[in-house]
Design an enzyme around this catalytic site. Structure first.
Site, PDB file in Angstrom:
ATOM      1  N   LYS A  75       0.816  -1.208   0.000  1.00 60.86           N
ATOM      2  CA  LYS A  75       0.000   0.000   0.000  1.00 60.86           C
ATOM      3  C   LYS A  75       0.850   1.258   0.000  1.00 60.86           C
ATOM      4  O   LYS A  75       2.032   1.236   0.337  1.00 60.86           O
ATOM      5  CB  LYS A  75      -0.925   0.012   1.229  1.00 60.86           C
ATOM      6  CG  LYS A  75      -2.059  -0.977   1.153  1.00 60.86           C
ATOM      7  CD  LYS A  75      -2.828  -0.928  -0.157  1.00 60.86           C
ATOM      8  CE  LYS A  75      -3.672   0.332  -0.318  1.00 60.86           C
ATOM      9  NZ  LYS A  75      -4.469   0.286  -1.580  1.00 60.86           N
ATOM     10  N   TYR A  94       2.041   0.519  -4.536  1.00 66.52           N
ATOM     11  CA  TYR A  94       0.900   1.328  -4.970  1.00 66.52           C
ATOM     12  C   TYR A  94       1.011   2.693  -4.303  1.00 66.52           C
ATOM     13  O   TYR A  94       1.324   2.776  -3.108  1.00 66.52           O
ATOM     14  CB  TYR A  94      -0.424   0.691  -4.533  1.00 66.52           C
ATOM     15  CG  TYR A  94      -0.802  -0.555  -5.289  1.00 66.52           C
ATOM     16  CD1 TYR A  94      -1.033  -0.517  -6.662  1.00 66.52           C
ATOM     17  CD2 TYR A  94      -0.942  -1.778  -4.632  1.00 66.52           C
ATOM     18  CE1 TYR A  94      -1.380  -1.664  -7.357  1.00 66.52           C
ATOM     19  CE2 TYR A  94      -1.292  -2.926  -5.324  1.00 66.52           C
ATOM     20  CZ  TYR A  94      -1.514  -2.865  -6.686  1.00 66.52           C
ATOM     21  OH  TYR A  94      -1.854  -3.992  -7.367  1.00 66.52           O
ATOM     22  N   HIS A  96      -1.321   5.631  -5.724  1.00 68.88           N
ATOM     23  CA  HIS A  96      -2.620   6.311  -5.942  1.00 68.88           C
ATOM     24  C   HIS A  96      -2.533   7.788  -5.578  1.00 68.88           C
ATOM     25  O   HIS A  96      -3.379   8.322  -4.859  1.00 68.88           O
ATOM     26  CB  HIS A  96      -3.722   5.630  -5.108  1.00 68.88           C
ATOM     27  CG  HIS A  96      -3.860   4.163  -5.354  1.00 68.88           C
ATOM     28  ND1 HIS A  96      -4.287   3.640  -6.549  1.00 68.88           N
ATOM     29  CD2 HIS A  96      -3.630   3.096  -4.548  1.00 68.88           C
ATOM     30  CE1 HIS A  96      -4.312   2.318  -6.474  1.00 68.88           C
ATOM     31  NE2 HIS A  96      -3.908   1.966  -5.278  1.00 68.88           N
ATOM     32  N   GLU A 118       0.503   1.014  -9.956  1.00 72.68           N
ATOM     33  CA  GLU A 118      -0.745   1.174 -10.706  1.00 72.68           C
ATOM     34  C   GLU A 118      -0.610   1.883 -12.043  1.00 72.68           C
ATOM     35  O   GLU A 118      -1.562   1.894 -12.821  1.00 72.68           O
ATOM     36  CB  GLU A 118      -1.803   1.881  -9.836  1.00 72.68           C
ATOM     37  CG  GLU A 118      -1.562   3.365  -9.563  1.00 72.68           C
ATOM     38  CD  GLU A 118      -0.664   3.633  -8.352  1.00 72.68           C
ATOM     39  OE1 GLU A 118      -0.042   2.684  -7.835  1.00 72.68           O
ATOM     40  OE2 GLU A 118      -0.577   4.816  -7.935  1.00 72.68           O
TER      41      GLU A 118
HETATM   42  N1  LIG Z   1     -10.431  -0.614  -3.572  1.00 71.47           N
HETATM   43  C1  LIG Z   1      -9.520  -1.526  -3.839  1.00 71.47           C
HETATM   44  O1  LIG Z   1      -9.104  -2.268  -2.960  1.00 71.47           O
HETATM   45  C2  LIG Z   1      -9.023  -1.696  -5.220  1.00 71.47           C
HETATM   46  C3  LIG Z   1      -9.288  -0.746  -6.142  1.00 71.47           C
HETATM   47  N2  LIG Z   1      -8.928  -0.901  -7.448  1.00 71.47           N
HETATM   48  C4  LIG Z   1      -9.315   0.199  -8.341  1.00 71.47           C
HETATM   49  O2  LIG Z   1     -10.420  -0.132  -9.162  1.00 71.47           O
HETATM   50  C5  LIG Z   1     -10.450   0.795 -10.252  1.00 71.47           C
HETATM   51  C6  LIG Z   1     -10.711   0.056 -11.566  1.00 71.47           C
HETATM   52  O3  LIG Z   1      -9.555  -0.699 -11.919  1.00 71.47           O
HETATM   53  P1  LIG Z   1      -9.471  -1.633 -13.218  1.00 71.47           P
HETATM   54  O4  LIG Z   1     -10.749  -2.320 -13.441  1.00 71.47           O
HETATM   55  O5  LIG Z   1      -8.229  -2.420 -13.078  1.00 71.47           O
HETATM   56  O6  LIG Z   1      -9.260  -0.556 -14.364  1.00 71.47           O
HETATM   57  P2  LIG Z   1      -9.400  -0.826 -15.941  1.00 71.47           P
HETATM   58  O7  LIG Z   1      -8.548   0.199 -16.594  1.00 71.47           O
HETATM   59  O8  LIG Z   1      -9.208  -2.254 -16.261  1.00 71.47           O
HETATM   60  O9  LIG Z   1     -10.937  -0.507 -16.226  1.00 71.47           O
HETATM   61  C7  LIG Z   1     -11.477   0.768 -16.089  1.00 71.47           C
HETATM   62  C8  LIG Z   1     -12.639   0.876 -17.080  1.00 71.47           C
HETATM   63  O10 LIG Z   1     -13.327   2.113 -16.782  1.00 71.47           O
HETATM   64  C9  LIG Z   1     -13.816   2.558 -18.013  1.00 71.47           C
HETATM   65  N3  LIG Z   1     -14.240   3.948 -17.881  1.00 71.47           N
HETATM   66  C10 LIG Z   1     -13.494   5.081 -17.830  1.00 71.47           C
HETATM   67  N4  LIG Z   1     -14.305   6.147 -17.706  1.00 71.47           N
HETATM   68  C11 LIG Z   1     -15.575   5.672 -17.664  1.00 71.47           C
HETATM   69  C12 LIG Z   1     -16.869   6.272 -17.564  1.00 71.47           C
HETATM   70  N5  LIG Z   1     -17.004   7.605 -17.480  1.00 71.47           N
HETATM   71  N6  LIG Z   1     -17.954   5.472 -17.568  1.00 71.47           N
HETATM   72  C13 LIG Z   1     -17.835   4.135 -17.649  1.00 71.47           C
HETATM   73  N7  LIG Z   1     -16.650   3.513 -17.768  1.00 71.47           N
HETATM   74  C14 LIG Z   1     -15.541   4.274 -17.777  1.00 71.47           C
HETATM   75  C15 LIG Z   1     -12.661   2.324 -18.988  1.00 71.47           C
HETATM   76  O11 LIG Z   1     -13.108   2.366 -20.331  1.00 71.47           O
HETATM   77  C16 LIG Z   1     -12.203   0.935 -18.541  1.00 71.47           C
HETATM   78  O12 LIG Z   1     -12.842  -0.086 -19.276  1.00 71.47           O
HETATM   79  C17 LIG Z   1      -9.099   1.528 -10.184  1.00 71.47           C
HETATM   80  O13 LIG Z   1      -9.267   2.778  -9.552  1.00 71.47           O
HETATM   81  C18 LIG Z   1      -8.267   0.625  -9.334  1.00 71.47           C
HETATM   82  O14 LIG Z   1      -7.180   1.272  -8.703  1.00 71.47           O
HETATM   83  C19 LIG Z   1      -8.283  -2.011  -7.881  1.00 71.47           C
HETATM   84  C20 LIG Z   1      -7.953  -3.001  -6.976  1.00 71.47           C
HETATM   85  C21 LIG Z   1      -8.250  -2.890  -5.561  1.00 71.47           C
HETATM   86  C1  LIG Z   2      -4.892  -1.633  -6.031  1.00 71.25           C
HETATM   87  C2  LIG Z   2      -5.042  -1.382  -4.612  1.00 71.25           C
HETATM   88  O1  LIG Z   2      -5.284  -0.281  -4.223  1.00 71.25           O
HETATM   89  C3  LIG Z   2      -4.936  -2.457  -3.667  1.00 71.25           C
HETATM   90  O2  LIG Z   2      -4.693  -3.589  -4.063  1.00 71.25           O
HETATM   91  O3  LIG Z   2      -5.085  -2.193  -2.472  1.00 71.25           O
HETATM   92 MG   LIG Z   3      -6.453   0.462  -2.997  1.00 69.61          MG
END
Ligand SMILES: NC(=O)C1=CN([C@@H]2O[C@H](COP(=O)(O)OP(=O)(O)OC[C@H]3O[C@@H](n4cnc5c(N)ncnc54)[C@H](O)[C@@H]3O)[C@@H](O)[C@H]2O)C=CC1
Ligand SMILES: CC(=O)C(=O)O
Ligand SMILES: [Mg+2]
Length: 374
Positions: A75, A94, A96, A118
């Site tokens: 993290k 990561y 962010h 990321e």
């Molecule tokens: N909370 C957590 O523990 C975690 C959070 N994440 C986060 O999840 C988020 C998504 O990650 P991924 O799926 O890997 O990204 P990705 O890049 O694979 O997919 C993102 C998608 O969002 C779409 N997109 C962009 N703007 C848009 C809009 N206005 N409306 C609809 N779709 C739109 C893109 O076209 C793309 O298909 C990231 O912020 C990532 O850091 C990832 C892993 C863990």
């Molecule tokens: C991607 C990210 O934020 C996590 O794995 O915690």
């Molecule tokens: Mg995270």
């Protein structure tokens, strides 16, 4: 190179950046690996296993930061770690940045070299060090969403899959990338009625081809989002613009159009969230309610399933860590543009455009440090 792996200190963060297997690979390449005592315990790896793999154990976080040329973490550094990071120290984790200005300012001030998992990016635009955790978080989003839809946990009290004679729940997924696709697979498998929205029509075509019949695709725009939110039980936020703050697709005023007990899981919270009312929460206290709508916004979801996540993450990071250790960050990034795109801050300069833009800071191209090798 001297590599240090501290124990994660974020709430309920049980992952570790290196397995004993990874420590062994780095040691075989002639590097010195230092692990903070018990750093691997949450993921099932004991100090003795690291020692057998050729690593050495250090007693506290201070000694790990003091010793290492490269810090490998999971993290983003949190406040007590800011002062431990030294000038010129390479930090591979990561970050962010766009979601948190104090972290950005602290890493500018300490003049370290910040290489963010990321934003490492392949020519096909995929993000190889984000993908594994997005797979985990996408799958978890439905498991968590299903749980919080239960009435005692303040949800609507609807079962995702329904039962014969009773309709299933409706799941809306904003963003059809890695998180969204994995969420859709899980929700569809549980029998829910699923809709995925994305801006990218090619992506929607692909998803339409591969997904089962209970998954529909829909173009993402404000009009369509407003139309769907009032009828959906579980909404998953999964959009990403790499390195940038997430756009707010669901605004505060839209909550009143949702049914009481609707559950929002904003996975995009680590980039600031795509739901305006999203603020980061922890595994200890994961949810809150605004206007009768339940919000789940845990920024380190994979940290709760470390047996899966540590292995998945380190499978992806290790080859890059070996390049960094063998060549040093300058040569490794000169030789590998995918890795160079992970550079976010170098010695006080913000070298990633979307991060500079998020806080109105000057953007310095990373070529200043790498030369024009590409
Ligand atoms: N909370 C957590 O523990 C975690 C959070 N994440 C986060 O999840 C988020 C998504 O990650 P991924 O799926 O890997 O990204 P990705 O890049 O694979 O997919 C993102 C998608 O969002 C779409 N997109 C962009 N703007 C848009 C809009 N206005 N409306 C609809 N779709 C739109 C893109 O076209 C793309 O298909 C990231 O912020 C990532 O850091 C990832 C892993 C863990
Ligand atoms: C991607 C990210 O934020 C996590 O794995 O915690
Ligand atoms: Mg995270």
């Amino acid at each position: 190179m001297i590599i240090g792996v501290p124990k994660e200190i974020k709430n309920n963060e049980n992952r570790v950046a290196l397995t004993p297997g990874g420590a062994q690979e780095l040691s075989k390449h002639g590097h010195e690996v230092y692990i903070q005592t018990t750093a691997g315990e949450g993921s099932g790896f004991m100090d003795e296993e690291y020692v057998e793999a050729g690593a050495q154990i250090l007693p506290d976080i201070e000694s790990v930061y003091a010793k290492a040329e490269m810090i490998m973490k999971v993290k983003e550094p949190i406040e007590p770690e800011y002062k431990l990071i030294r000038e010129d120290q390479l930090v591979f984790t990561y970050f962010h940045f766009a979601s948190y200005e104090p972290l950005t300012r602290a890493m500018i001030d300490n003049k370290s070299v910040c290489l963010a998992y990321e934003t490492v990016e392949r020519p096909d635009k995929s993000l190889p060090l984000l993908v594994p955790m997005s797979e985990v978080a996408g799958r978890m989003s439905i498991q968590e969403g299903a749980k919080y839809l239960e009435k005692p946990l303040k949800g609507r009290g609807i079962l995702l899959g329904g039962v014969p004679g009773v309709r299933p729940a409706k799941v809306l997924i904003l963003g059809g990338g890695v998180v969204g696709t994995n969420a859709a697979k899980m929700a569809a498998g549980m029998g829910a009625d699923v809709t995925i929205m994305d801006l990218n029509l090619q992506r929607l075509r692909y998803l339409d081809d591969i997904m089962p019949a209970n998954v529909n695709t829909f173009m993402s725009n404000e009009y369509n989002i407003r139309e769907l939110i009032s009828t959906h039980d579980l909404i998953v936020g999964a959009v990403l613009i790499p390195g940038a703050k997430a756009p707010h697709l669901i605004t505060r005023d839209m909550l009143k159009d949702m049914r009481p007990g609707t559950v929002l899981v904003d996975v995009a919270v680590d980039q600031g969230g795509c739901i305006e009312t999203c603020k980061p929460t922890t595994h200890q206290d994961p949810t809150y309610i605004i206007d009768d709508v339940l919000h789940y916004c845990v920024a380190n979801m994979p940290g709760a399933v470390p047996y899966t996540s540590t292995l998945a993450l380190t499978n992806a990071t290790l080859p890059f860590a070996i390049q960094l250790a063998n060549k040093g960050w300058v040569k490794a990034c000169q030789d590998n543009r995918d890795l160079a795109l992970g550079l976010n801050i170098i010695k006080g300069d913000v070298v990633y455009d979307a991060v500079a833009e998020a806080f109105d800071l000057p953007h310095v191209p990373f070529e200043k440090y790498l030369g024009n090798a590409h």
